[in-house]
Design a protein around this motif. Structure first.
Motif, PDB file in Angstrom:
ATOM      1  N   PHE A  26      19.965  -4.081 -14.717  1.00 42.48           N
ATOM      2  CA  PHE A  26      18.740  -4.264 -13.780  1.00 42.48           C
ATOM      3  C   PHE A  26      17.599  -4.872 -14.657  1.00 42.48           C
ATOM      4  N   PRO A  27      17.069  -5.916 -14.080  1.00 43.38           N
ATOM      5  CA  PRO A  27      15.839  -6.505 -14.990  1.00 43.38           C
ATOM      6  C   PRO A  27      14.717  -5.822 -14.812  1.00 43.38           C
ATOM      7  N   ALA A  28      14.484  -4.582 -15.522  1.00 49.76           N
ATOM      8  CA  ALA A  28      13.361  -3.951 -15.183  1.00 49.76           C
ATOM      9  C   ALA A  28      11.760  -4.672 -15.576  1.00 49.76           C
ATOM     10  N   ALA A  29      11.705  -5.472 -16.522  1.00 54.25           N
ATOM     11  CA  ALA A  29      10.310  -5.952 -16.923  1.00 54.25           C
ATOM     12  C   ALA A  29      10.261  -7.162 -15.645  1.00 54.25           C
ATOM     13  N   ALA A  30      11.551  -7.991 -15.251  1.00 58.26           N
ATOM     14  CA  ALA A  30      11.063  -8.567 -13.979  1.00 58.26           C
ATOM     15  C   ALA A  30      10.699  -8.231 -12.723  1.00 58.26           C
ATOM     16  N   ALA A  31      11.407  -6.774 -12.694  1.00 54.27           N
ATOM     17  CA  ALA A  31      10.946  -6.005 -11.264  1.00 54.27           C
ATOM     18  C   ALA A  31       9.480  -5.525 -11.314  1.00 54.27           C
ATOM     19  N   GLU A  32       9.196  -5.168 -12.675  1.00 57.70           N
ATOM     20  CA  GLU A  32       7.511  -4.585 -12.740  1.00 57.70           C
ATOM     21  C   GLU A  32       6.849  -5.971 -12.348  1.00 57.70           C
ATOM     22  N   LYS A  33       7.109  -7.116 -12.842  1.00 52.33           N
ATOM     23  CA  LYS A  33       6.158  -8.343 -12.664  1.00 52.33           C
ATOM     24  C   LYS A  33       6.256  -8.478 -11.091  1.00 52.33           C
ATOM     25  N   ALA A  34       7.374  -8.664 -10.559  1.00 51.99           N
ATOM     26  CA  ALA A  34       7.371  -9.008  -9.270  1.00 51.99           C
ATOM     27  C   ALA A  34       6.652  -7.853  -8.161  1.00 51.99           C
ATOM     28  N   ALA A  35       6.795  -6.486  -8.411  1.00 52.54           N
ATOM     29  CA  ALA A  35       6.001  -5.608  -7.896  1.00 52.54           C
ATOM     30  C   ALA A  35       4.811  -5.846  -8.140  1.00 52.54           C
ATOM     31  N   ASP A  36       4.183  -6.326  -9.403  1.00 57.38           N
ATOM     32  CA  ASP A  36       2.684  -6.217  -9.411  1.00 57.38           C
ATOM     33  C   ASP A  36       2.224  -7.395  -8.693  1.00 57.38           C
ATOM     34  N   ARG A  37       2.964  -8.336  -8.605  1.00 62.89           N
ATOM     35  CA  ARG A  37       2.488  -9.692  -7.717  1.00 62.89           C
ATOM     36  C   ARG A  37       2.455  -9.371  -6.262  1.00 62.89           C
ATOM     37  N   ILE A  38       3.372  -8.570  -5.880  1.00 61.55           N
ATOM     38  CA  ILE A  38       3.363  -8.098  -4.278  1.00 61.55           C
ATOM     39  C   ILE A  38       2.357  -7.382  -4.102  1.00 61.55           C
ATOM     40  N   ILE A  39       2.024  -6.376  -4.840  1.00 53.98           N
ATOM     41  CA  ILE A  39       1.176  -5.374  -4.855  1.00 53.98           C
ATOM     42  C   ILE A  39      -0.418  -6.060  -4.915  1.00 53.98           C
ATOM     43  N   GLU A  40      -0.395  -6.974  -5.834  1.00 52.96           N
ATOM     44  CA  GLU A  40      -1.777  -7.402  -5.762  1.00 52.96           C
ATOM     45  C   GLU A  40      -2.097  -8.387  -4.476  1.00 52.96           C
ATOM     46  N   ASP A  41      -1.008  -8.922  -4.099  1.00 46.74           N
ATOM     47  CA  ASP A  41      -1.076  -9.791  -2.897  1.00 46.74           C
ATOM     48  C   ASP A  41      -1.433  -8.789  -1.741  1.00 46.74           C
ATOM     49  N   VAL A  42      -0.876  -7.612  -1.394  1.00 39.38           N
ATOM     50  CA  VAL A  42      -0.795  -6.681  -0.359  1.00 39.38           C
ATOM     51  C   VAL A  42      -2.439  -5.873  -0.605  1.00 39.38           C
ATOM     52  N   TRP A  43      -2.687  -5.582  -1.771  1.00 38.52           N
ATOM     53  CA  TRP A  43      -3.828  -4.734  -1.959  1.00 38.52           C
ATOM     54  C   TRP A  43      -5.226  -5.712  -2.186  1.00 38.52           C
ATOM     55  N   GLY A  44      -5.005  -6.826  -2.868  1.00 41.14           N
ATOM     56  CA  GLY A  44      -6.081  -7.623  -3.216  1.00 41.14           C
ATOM     57  C   GLY A  44      -6.462  -7.519  -4.692  1.00 41.14           C
ATOM     58  N   ARG A  45      -7.401  -7.987  -4.734  1.00 46.52           N
ATOM     59  CA  ARG A  45      -7.772  -7.936  -6.506  1.00 46.52           C
ATOM     60  C   ARG A  45      -8.361  -6.483  -6.903  1.00 46.52           C
ATOM     61  N   GLU A  46      -8.701  -5.556  -6.018  1.00 43.83           N
ATOM     62  CA  GLU A  46      -9.215  -4.288  -6.442  1.00 43.83           C
ATOM     63  C   GLU A  46      -8.202  -3.379  -7.196  1.00 43.83           C
ATOM     64  N   VAL A  47      -7.155  -3.847  -7.183  1.00 45.05           N
ATOM     65  CA  VAL A  47      -6.062  -3.092  -7.856  1.00 45.05           C
ATOM     66  C   VAL A  47      -6.289  -3.301  -9.349  1.00 45.05           C
ATOM     67  N   GLN A  48      -5.891  -2.037 -10.086  1.00 42.44           N
ATOM     68  CA  GLN A  48      -6.158  -1.712 -11.494  1.00 42.44           C
ATOM     69  C   GLN A  48      -4.885  -2.066 -12.251  1.00 42.44           C
ATOM     70  N   SER A  49      -4.403  -3.105 -12.875  1.00 47.11           N
ATOM     71  CA  SER A  49      -3.362  -3.131 -13.833  1.00 47.11           C
ATOM     72  C   SER A  49      -3.279  -2.225 -14.712  1.00 47.11           C
ATOM     73  N   GLN A  50      -1.859  -1.600 -15.032  1.00 48.53           N
ATOM     74  CA  GLN A  50      -1.792  -0.848 -16.121  1.00 48.53           C
ATOM     75  C   GLN A  50      -0.852  -1.312 -16.788  1.00 48.53           C
ATOM     76  N   PRO A  51      -1.005  -0.889 -18.336  1.00 49.87           N
ATOM     77  CA  PRO A  51       0.492  -1.723 -19.089  1.00 49.87           C
ATOM     78  C   PRO A  51       1.750  -1.234 -18.667  1.00 49.87           C
ATOM     79  N   LYS A  52       2.591  -2.060 -18.864  1.00 46.68           N
ATOM     80  CA  LYS A  52       4.094  -1.970 -18.373  1.00 46.68           C
ATOM     81  C   LYS A  52       4.657  -0.871 -19.271  1.00 46.68           C
TER      82      LYS A  52
END
Length: 198
Positions: A26-52
């Motif tokens: 399971f590509p955990a790092a790729a999944a985190e990047k994909a999740a972050d992209r989708i979350i940023e699109d859904v929630w907008g720029r207000e989200v706070q990215s944390q270290p993976k």
């Protein structure tokens, strides 16, 4: 007879050495990047990215759970690790993402007041009913149910779009962590069975 045993043993040894195993974890790092992209699109720029949190320990845990025969084979023959990038651009994924983005505008005030919280399994729930005016409770409950339905469908669709339906629970676990990590300050989330505020 000895010659035949030696030939069979040598042939088996050569076949074993010439094997190259390809392990697709399971590509955990790729999944985190994909999740972050989708979350940023859904929630907008207000989200706070944390270290993976993905690190080499993730793959070492997987290696420890392999059967002994596979561990020996991997020791004898260096396994080729297949790099996998997650596809998150299918019509079904895009449609779910668009619905979630539109719904977020209605849910956002309830995240802000603490009425809605993020669960530890990648969904949302009504955390504090008293923070929702009585006239709006049915609407909020409907929005929560629709959001949870779309989130579950999103996790399943990402796994399906990548040809690995067995990854659905891993994708959901990854998203669960990333929703919480990307939540805005003041939002509520579950951790270890209790509620915490960012």
């Amino acid at each position: 007879m000895r010659l035949l045993k030696w030939l069979m043993g040598s042939t088996a040894g050569l076949m074993l050495i010439s094997c190259v195993t390809i392990n697709i974890y399971f590509p955990a790092a790729a999944a985190e990047k994909a999740a972050d992209r989708i979350i940023e699109d859904v929630w907008g720029r207000e989200v706070q990215s944390q270290p993976k949190s993905t690190s080499p320990e993730d793959t070492s845990e997987l290696k420890q759970t392999l059967p002994l025969a596979m561990q020996v084979l991997n020791w004898l023959v260096s396994p080729a690790q297949a790099e996998v990038n997650l596809n998150i651009n299918s019509p079904a994924i895009n449609a779910l993402q668009a619905k979630m983005k539109q719904r977020h505008e209605l849910l956002h005030p309830f995240y802000q007041t603490g009425a809605i919280g993020l669960t530890s399994n990648g969904l949302i729930t009504l955390r504090e009913a008293s923070a929702v005016p009585l006239k709006d409770r049915n609407t909020v409950n409907t929005l929560i149910a629709e959001e949870n339905q779309d989130r579950k469908a999103l996790y399943a669709e990402i796994a399906r779009a990548n040809g690995h339906p067995e990854w659905e629970s891993d994708i959901q676990e990854t998203f669960a962590r990333r929703w919480i990590s990307n939540a805005a300050k003041g939002w509520w989330f579950q951790q270890g069975g209790s509620w915490q505020q960012k």
